[in-house]
Design a protein around this motif. Structure first.
Motif, short mmCIF file in Angstrom:
data_model
loop_
_atom_site.label_atom_id
_atom_site.label_comp_id
_atom_site.label_asym_id
_atom_site.label_seq_id
_atom_site.Cartn_x
_atom_site.Cartn_y
_atom_site.Cartn_z
N ILE A 30 5.89 3.92 23.78
CA ILE A 30 5.80 5.00 24.76
C ILE A 30 7.00 4.93 25.72
O ILE A 30 7.23 3.91 26.36
N SER A 31 7.74 6.04 25.82
CA SER A 31 8.89 6.08 26.73
C SER A 31 8.61 6.91 27.98
O SER A 31 9.24 6.69 29.02
N SER A 32 7.67 7.86 27.90
CA SER A 32 7.31 8.63 29.09
C SER A 32 5.99 9.36 28.84
O SER A 32 5.53 9.46 27.70
N GLN A 33 5.40 9.84 29.92
CA GLN A 33 4.14 10.56 29.82
C GLN A 33 4.16 11.76 30.75
O GLN A 33 4.66 11.69 31.88
N SER A 34 3.64 12.88 30.27
CA SER A 34 3.49 14.08 31.08
C SER A 34 2.11 14.64 30.81
O SER A 34 1.87 15.25 29.75
N LYS A 35 1.18 14.40 31.72
CA LYS A 35 -0.22 14.76 31.54
C LYS A 35 -0.75 14.13 30.26
O LYS A 35 -0.78 12.92 30.14
N ASP A 36 -1.17 14.94 29.28
CA ASP A 36 -1.78 14.40 28.07
C ASP A 36 -0.78 14.19 26.94
O ASP A 36 -1.17 13.80 25.84
N LEU A 37 0.49 14.46 27.19
CA LEU A 37 1.51 14.32 26.15
C LEU A 37 2.41 13.13 26.43
O LEU A 37 2.72 12.83 27.59
N TYR A 38 2.83 12.48 25.36
CA TYR A 38 3.67 11.29 25.46
C TYR A 38 4.95 11.47 24.66
O TYR A 38 4.94 12.11 23.61
N LYS A 39 6.03 10.89 25.15
CA LYS A 39 7.25 10.74 24.37
C LYS A 39 7.20 9.34 23.77
O LYS A 39 6.96 8.36 24.49
N VAL A 40 7.42 9.24 22.46
CA VAL A 40 7.29 7.96 21.76
C VAL A 40 8.55 7.69 20.94
O VAL A 40 8.98 8.53 20.15
N ILE A 41 9.14 6.51 21.15
CA ILE A 41 10.29 6.08 20.36
C ILE A 41 9.77 5.48 19.05
O ILE A 41 8.92 4.59 19.06
N THR A 42 10.27 5.99 17.94
CA THR A 42 9.91 5.45 16.63
C THR A 42 11.19 5.17 15.85
O THR A 42 12.28 5.58 16.27
N GLU A 43 11.05 4.53 14.70
CA GLU A 43 12.23 4.21 13.90
C GLU A 43 12.91 5.45 13.35
O GLU A 43 14.09 5.43 12.98
N TRP A 44 12.19 6.56 13.29
CA TRP A 44 12.78 7.81 12.79
C TRP A 44 13.11 8.80 13.91
O TRP A 44 13.35 9.97 13.67
N GLY A 45 13.14 8.31 15.15
CA GLY A 45 13.52 9.15 16.28
C GLY A 45 12.45 9.21 17.34
O GLY A 45 11.43 8.51 17.25
N GLU A 46 12.65 10.06 18.36
CA GLU A 46 11.66 10.21 19.43
C GLU A 46 10.77 11.41 19.14
O GLU A 46 11.24 12.49 18.81
N LEU A 47 9.46 11.19 19.27
CA LEU A 47 8.48 12.23 18.99
C LEU A 47 7.64 12.53 20.22
O LEU A 47 7.52 11.70 21.12
N THR A 48 7.05 13.71 20.23
CA THR A 48 6.02 14.05 21.22
C THR A 48 4.67 13.79 20.56
O THR A 48 4.44 14.18 19.42
N ALA A 49 3.79 13.12 21.28
CA ALA A 49 2.50 12.73 20.69
C ALA A 49 1.36 12.91 21.67
O ALA A 49 1.57 13.02 22.89
N ASP A 70 4.05 0.70 26.32
CA ASP A 70 3.09 0.31 25.30
C ASP A 70 3.65 0.52 23.89
O ASP A 70 4.38 1.50 23.63
N PHE A 71 3.29 -0.37 22.99
CA PHE A 71 3.52 -0.15 21.57
C PHE A 71 2.24 0.44 21.00
O PHE A 71 1.13 -0.07 21.26
N VAL A 72 2.37 1.53 20.26
CA VAL A 72 1.21 2.24 19.74
C VAL A 72 1.36 2.47 18.25
O VAL A 72 2.47 2.35 17.69
N LEU A 73 0.24 2.78 17.60
CA LEU A 73 0.25 3.15 16.19
C LEU A 73 -0.06 4.63 16.10
O LEU A 73 -1.02 5.11 16.72
N LEU A 74 0.75 5.36 15.36
CA LEU A 74 0.59 6.81 15.31
C LEU A 74 0.88 7.34 13.91
O LEU A 74 1.54 6.68 13.09
N SER A 75 0.41 8.53 13.66
CA SER A 75 0.68 9.23 12.41
C SER A 75 1.62 10.39 12.69
O SER A 75 1.56 11.02 13.75
#
Length: 358
Positions: A30-49, A70-75
């Motif tokens: 997790i790199s940032s949070q805005s309300k219920d949405l998160y920016k997440v750094i992954t090996e294939w780039g940054e995603l919104t989750a 936090d380190f998280v697991l995501l699909s």
């Protein structure tokens, strides 16, 4: 497509081993949070989750939700329009928390999985030893290592005197001095930066955290403001955000926190001088007030300890003890302390009954 080396942003073998229990999902941070949405750094780039419905249903407190660091697991999303889905938060190796504002029992996670906490305090009007003691107590409790960064040295004419004051309360903690006006004023902080580690900057509003972050990132990502007419800084950062350093590693900038409610604290390290004296008191439950042969009070008389530091210690100890309790639990705890010793519980019950009859 270029990939990101997740180990350079803090992923270690412990997280990898836990993630193997959930092989169908990918690791992100997790790199940032805005309300219920998160920016997440992954090996294939940054995603919104966003978290899954099952995750949300199982949450018991707000601290269970993903936090910056936090380190998280995501699909991955099925298409470019949808968000990725967070299913699990990996076990935190360290966490910096504070009591959430306006709540009785909730905890706010400031940053997770940190290695070093840079406690920033300006050498001008922001200078406050009692607040520094509070930050140190929580920093030690987080599981990370604190480093004190004294900023705005250009606004202080008695730097050595300030250093002496800080040294009296920052036992066993590194202290560095910086200036936002100097192009190389940040280098003493940069010397701590190593690949794969996580660093967080905390402190009051306007102490120069964003300026320092920009220097470390060699950019102007963080907006900065000039100081007010009273020489106190203006608030700039409004949310926590994680940035990747060019040399590897990450740094988390946080909003200013002038008030820092304690959820838990490690006083044994931040007040090791008092704890050592307390171990020499005649009575093991000494309150360090008027008891005979109190080594702490003797330390004050001998000039080894200041009354202000003892008052700060006792205040933080009481606050940490009562934090998270309901008003009824607090009253019960106070009564237990009031009637501590032999027959204390019987005396407490008699006291409660007598007050109910009135």
């Amino acid at each position: 497509m270029s990939t990101i080396d997740m180990k350079s942003v803090g992923l270690n073998e412990s997280f990898i081993q836990e993630a193997r229990l959930y092989s169908k999902w990918k690791i992100g941070r997790i790199s940032s949070q805005s309300k219920d949405l998160y920016k997440v750094i992954t090996e294939w780039g940054e995603l919104t989750a966003e978290v899954s419905g099952k995750f949300r249903f199982g949450v018991q407190t707000s601290a269970d939700y993903p936090a910056v660091g936090d380190f998280v697991l995501l699909s991955e999303p099925d298409n470019r329009i949808d968000h990725a889905t967070i299913h699990h938060v990996l076990r935190r190796k360290s966490v910096f928390t504070r009591k959430a504002a306006g709540t009785a029992n909730d905890v706010q996670v400031i940053a997770a999985n940190i290695d070093t906490v840079f406690i920033c305090m300006a050498l001008n009007n922001d200078f406050n030893l009692r607040r520094l003691e509070r930050y140190l107590s929580i920093a030690w409790d987080s599981g990370a290592t604190p480093v004190i960064v004294l900023t705005k040295s250009d606004l202080c004419e008695a730097i050595q005197a300030r250093l002496d004051e800080v040294s009296s309360v920052a036992i066993g903690v590194d202290v560095v001095v910086t200036s936002g006006l100097s192009e190389d004023g940040y280098l003493v902080v940069k010397a701590y930066m190593v690949p794969g580690k996580t660093f967080v900057l905390i402190g009051s509003s306007g102490v120069g955290k964003s300026t320092l972050t920009n220097r470390l990132l060699a950019s102007s990502i963080m907006e900065t403001n000039e100081t007010r007419n009273d020489d106190k800084g203006k608030h700039t950062t409004t949310s926590r955000e994680l940035f990747v350093l060019l040399e590897g590693g990450v740094i988390i900038d946080t909003p200013g926190m002038r008030e820092l409610g304690i959820e838990s604290a490690d006083l044994s390290k931040s007040f090791s001088d008092i704890e050592e004296l307390a171990s020499q008191c005649k009575f093991s439950d000494c309150s360090h007030g008027s008891e005979p042969k109190c080594a702490v009070q003797e330390g004050i008389r001998d000039g080894k300890l200041s009354p202000e530091r003892l008052a700060s210690y006792l205040k933080l100890k009481k606050e940490a003890q009562y934090e998270g309790l309901t008003s009824r639990q607090i009253e019960t705890e106070k009564l237990n302390r009031m009637f501590a010793g032999a027959g204390g519980m019987r005396s407490a019950k008699k006291f409660i009954k007598s007050t109910k009859k009135k």
